[in-house]
Design a protein around this motif. Structure first.
Motif, PDB file in Angstrom:
ATOM      1  N   TRP B  35       0.974  -1.175  -0.036  1.00  0.00           N
ATOM      2  CA  TRP B  35      -0.018  -0.044   0.030  1.00  0.00           C
ATOM      3  C   TRP B  35       0.772   1.254  -0.167  1.00  0.00           C
ATOM      4  CZ3 TRP B  35      -5.046   0.299  -0.816  1.00  0.00           C
ATOM      5  CH2 TRP B  35      -5.787  -1.074  -1.107  1.00  0.00           C
ATOM      6  N   TYR B  36       0.610   2.123  -0.935  1.00  0.00           N
ATOM      7  CA  TYR B  36       1.454   3.396  -1.053  1.00  0.00           C
ATOM      8  C   TYR B  36       0.292   4.550  -0.730  1.00  0.00           C
ATOM      9  CZ  TYR B  36       5.152   1.028  -3.180  1.00  0.00           C
ATOM     10  OH  TYR B  36       6.440   0.519  -3.610  1.00  0.00           O
ATOM     11  N   ARG B  37       0.705   5.539  -0.086  1.00  0.00           N
ATOM     12  CA  ARG B  37       0.095   6.796  -0.080  1.00  0.00           C
ATOM     13  C   ARG B  37       0.460   8.088  -1.020  1.00  0.00           C
ATOM     14  NH1 ARG B  37       0.062   8.636   5.778  1.00  0.00           N
ATOM     15  NH2 ARG B  37       2.349   9.157   5.442  1.00  0.00           N
ATOM     16  N   GLN B  38      -0.027   8.652  -1.880  1.00  0.00           N
ATOM     17  CA  GLN B  38       0.358   9.625  -2.884  1.00  0.00           C
ATOM     18  C   GLN B  38      -0.353  11.031  -2.543  1.00  0.00           C
ATOM     19  OE1 GLN B  38       0.016   8.920  -7.038  1.00  0.00           O
ATOM     20  NE2 GLN B  38       1.718  10.255  -7.487  1.00  0.00           N
ATOM     21  N   TYR B  39       0.495  11.787  -2.034  1.00  0.00           N
ATOM     22  CA  TYR B  39      -0.033  13.136  -2.007  1.00  0.00           C
ATOM     23  C   TYR B  39       0.029  13.772  -3.139  1.00  0.00           C
ATOM     24  CZ  TYR B  39       0.303  12.684   3.231  1.00  0.00           C
ATOM     25  OH  TYR B  39       0.112  12.328   4.254  1.00  0.00           O
ATOM     26  N   SER B  40      -1.022  14.942  -3.535  1.00  0.00           N
ATOM     27  CA  SER B  40      -1.135  15.545  -4.983  1.00  0.00           C
ATOM     28  C   SER B  40       0.358  16.054  -5.466  1.00  0.00           C
ATOM     29  CB  SER B  40      -1.904  16.818  -4.694  1.00  0.00           C
ATOM     30  OG  SER B  40      -2.182  17.515  -6.052  1.00  0.00           O
ATOM     31  N   ARG B  41       0.805  15.678  -6.623  1.00  0.00           N
ATOM     32  CA  ARG B  41       1.739  15.984  -7.111  1.00  0.00           C
ATOM     33  C   ARG B  41       3.082  15.709  -6.400  1.00  0.00           C
ATOM     34  NH1 ARG B  41       0.691  19.786 -11.536  1.00  0.00           N
ATOM     35  NH2 ARG B  41      -1.477  20.273 -11.413  1.00  0.00           N
ATOM     36  N   LYS B  42       2.954  14.759  -5.892  1.00  0.00           N
ATOM     37  CA  LYS B  42       4.158  13.800  -5.047  1.00  0.00           C
ATOM     38  C   LYS B  42       4.284  12.544  -5.620  1.00  0.00           C
ATOM     39  CE  LYS B  42       4.968  17.394  -2.302  1.00  0.00           C
ATOM     40  NZ  LYS B  42       6.073  18.213  -2.355  1.00  0.00           N
ATOM     41  N   GLY B  43       5.389  11.882  -5.368  1.00  0.00           N
ATOM     42  CA  GLY B  43       5.895  10.451  -5.599  1.00  0.00           C
ATOM     43  C   GLY B  43       5.193   9.527  -4.513  1.00  0.00           C
ATOM     44  N   PRO B  44       4.514   8.205  -4.994  1.00  0.00           N
ATOM     45  CA  PRO B  44       3.946   7.440  -3.864  1.00  0.00           C
ATOM     46  C   PRO B  44       5.025   6.976  -2.992  1.00  0.00           C
ATOM     47  CG  PRO B  44       3.473   6.743  -6.285  1.00  0.00           C
ATOM     48  CD  PRO B  44       4.543   7.839  -6.362  1.00  0.00           C
ATOM     49  N   GLU B  45       4.417   6.898  -1.645  1.00  0.00           N
ATOM     50  CA  GLU B  45       5.203   6.666  -0.302  1.00  0.00           C
ATOM     51  C   GLU B  45       4.857   5.285   0.280  1.00  0.00           C
ATOM     52  OE1 GLU B  45       5.243   8.530   3.919  1.00  0.00           O
ATOM     53  OE2 GLU B  45       4.031   9.333   2.471  1.00  0.00           O
ATOM     54  N   LEU B  46       5.781   4.361   0.217  1.00  0.00           N
ATOM     55  CA  LEU B  46       5.306   3.130   0.654  1.00  0.00           C
ATOM     56  C   LEU B  46       4.827   3.257   2.339  1.00  0.00           C
ATOM     57  CD1 LEU B  46       5.201   0.150   0.215  1.00  0.00           C
ATOM     58  CD2 LEU B  46       7.527  -0.015   1.349  1.00  0.00           C
ATOM     59  N   LEU B  47       3.626   2.702   2.629  1.00  0.00           N
ATOM     60  CA  LEU B  47       2.999   2.555   3.914  1.00  0.00           C
ATOM     61  C   LEU B  47       3.217   1.334   4.381  1.00  0.00           C
ATOM     62  CD1 LEU B  47      -0.605   4.300   3.371  1.00  0.00           C
ATOM     63  CD2 LEU B  47       1.351   5.196   4.708  1.00  0.00           C
ATOM     64  N   MET B  48       2.865   0.344   3.824  1.00  0.00           N
ATOM     65  CA  MET B  48       3.149  -1.201   4.388  1.00  0.00           C
ATOM     66  C   MET B  48       3.126  -2.140   3.107  1.00  0.00           C
ATOM     67  SD  MET B  48      -0.122  -1.076   7.103  1.00  0.00           S
ATOM     68  CE  MET B  48       0.524  -2.806   7.734  1.00  0.00           C
ATOM     69  N   TYR B  49       3.852  -3.199   3.633  1.00  0.00           N
ATOM     70  CA  TYR B  49       3.714  -4.486   2.334  1.00  0.00           C
ATOM     71  C   TYR B  49       3.692  -5.660   3.364  1.00  0.00           C
ATOM     72  CZ  TYR B  49       8.619  -6.075   3.396  1.00  0.00           C
ATOM     73  OH  TYR B  49       9.686  -6.437   3.884  1.00  0.00           O
ATOM     74  N   THR B  50       2.737  -6.558   2.770  1.00  0.00           N
ATOM     75  CA  THR B  50       2.507  -8.065   3.418  1.00  0.00           C
ATOM     76  C   THR B  50       3.089  -9.052   2.456  1.00  0.00           C
ATOM     77  OG1 THR B  50       0.299  -7.885   2.612  1.00  0.00           O
ATOM     78  CG2 THR B  50       1.026  -7.040   4.925  1.00  0.00           C
ATOM     79  N   TYR B  51       3.237 -10.099   2.750  1.00  0.00           N
ATOM     80  CA  TYR B  51       3.744 -11.270   1.999  1.00  0.00           C
ATOM     81  C   TYR B  51       2.619 -12.230   1.919  1.00  0.00           C
ATOM     82  CZ  TYR B  51       5.842 -15.729   0.405  1.00  0.00           C
ATOM     83  OH  TYR B  51       6.236 -16.572   0.069  1.00  0.00           O
TER      84      TYR B  51
END
Lengths: 111, 113
Positions: B35-51
């Motif tokens: 899951w990524y979070r992306q603010y307006s006009r910014k790059g995606p930022e990784l929130l979490m990952y699961t396997y």
């Protein structure tokens, strides 16, 4: 905290011109990517790069696109003859394993 | 059929609400889910990952994977105005040789104070 950097932040070019977008991935990362995001649309995969060669590429990544890692730090995306529809945000990303880190993007505007 | 489907929203909730964001996928070879979070006009930022299937919690965020249903979720508890952003799910089949990351379209979330 290490981060992916991209230059320039905004590039304006005329249709038919060549552009080079630059990225400096996180230093110990092994996998490098370029993505495109047209305004209001999804993030689209363009290409991945590992061990100095392309690992995967999408159908978007046609002959007008090329990538290069000219030295130990930079990772570039070249668009040979830009088209109006190439206008988008271009994001570079890198990862060591699963966690992929994105740069802030280069906004490309083709006039 | 798209590899990854995500409802684009927009989703608007009052501050303090629990938010549920979801993605479905078709490729049973996907192993890692992000899951990524992306603010307006910014790059995606990784929130979490699961396997694997199951839940993973990090503060107010919980990621849930149900591989049998090919369905993943992100829950945000006690949502804050600062959570207002676009949330992207992404997934890959493996962790080697630069596997392609497949992204959902993103869900736009607004948390109203």
């Amino acid at each position: 905290e290490p981060e992916v950097t991209q230059t320039p932040s905004h590039q304006v070019t005329q249709m038919g011109q060549e552009v080079i977008l630059r990225c400096v991935p996180i230093s110990n990362h092994l996998y490098f990517y370029w993505y495109r995001q047209i305004l209001g649309q999804k993030v689209e995969f363009l290409v991945s790069f590992y061990n100095n060669e392309i690992s995967e590429k999408s159908e978007i990544f046609d002959d007008q696109f090329s990538v290069e890692r000219p030295d130990g730090s930079n990772f570039t995306l070249k668009i040979r003859s830009t088209k109006l529809e190439d206008s988008a945000m271009y994001f570079c990303a890198s990862n060591l394993v699963v966690q992929q880190f994105f740069g802030p993007g280069t906004r490309l505007t083709v006039l | 059929q798209k590899e990854v489907e995500q409802d684009p929203g927009p989703l608007s909730v009052p501050e303090g609400a629990i938010v549920s964001l979801n993605c479905t996928y078709s490729n049973s070879a996907f192993q890692y889910f992000m899951w990524y979070r992306q603010y307006s006009r910014k790059g995606p930022e990784l929130l979490m990952y699961t396997y694997s299937s199951g839940n993973k919690e990090d503060g107010r965020f919980t990621a849930q994977v149900d591989k049998s249903s090919k369905y993943i979720s992100l829950f945000i508890r006690d949502s804050q105005p600062s959570d207002s952003a676009t949330y992207l799910c992404a997934m890959i089949t493996g962790s080697n040789t630069g596997n392609q990351f497949y992204f959902g379209t993103g869900t736009s979330l607004t948390v109203i104070p």
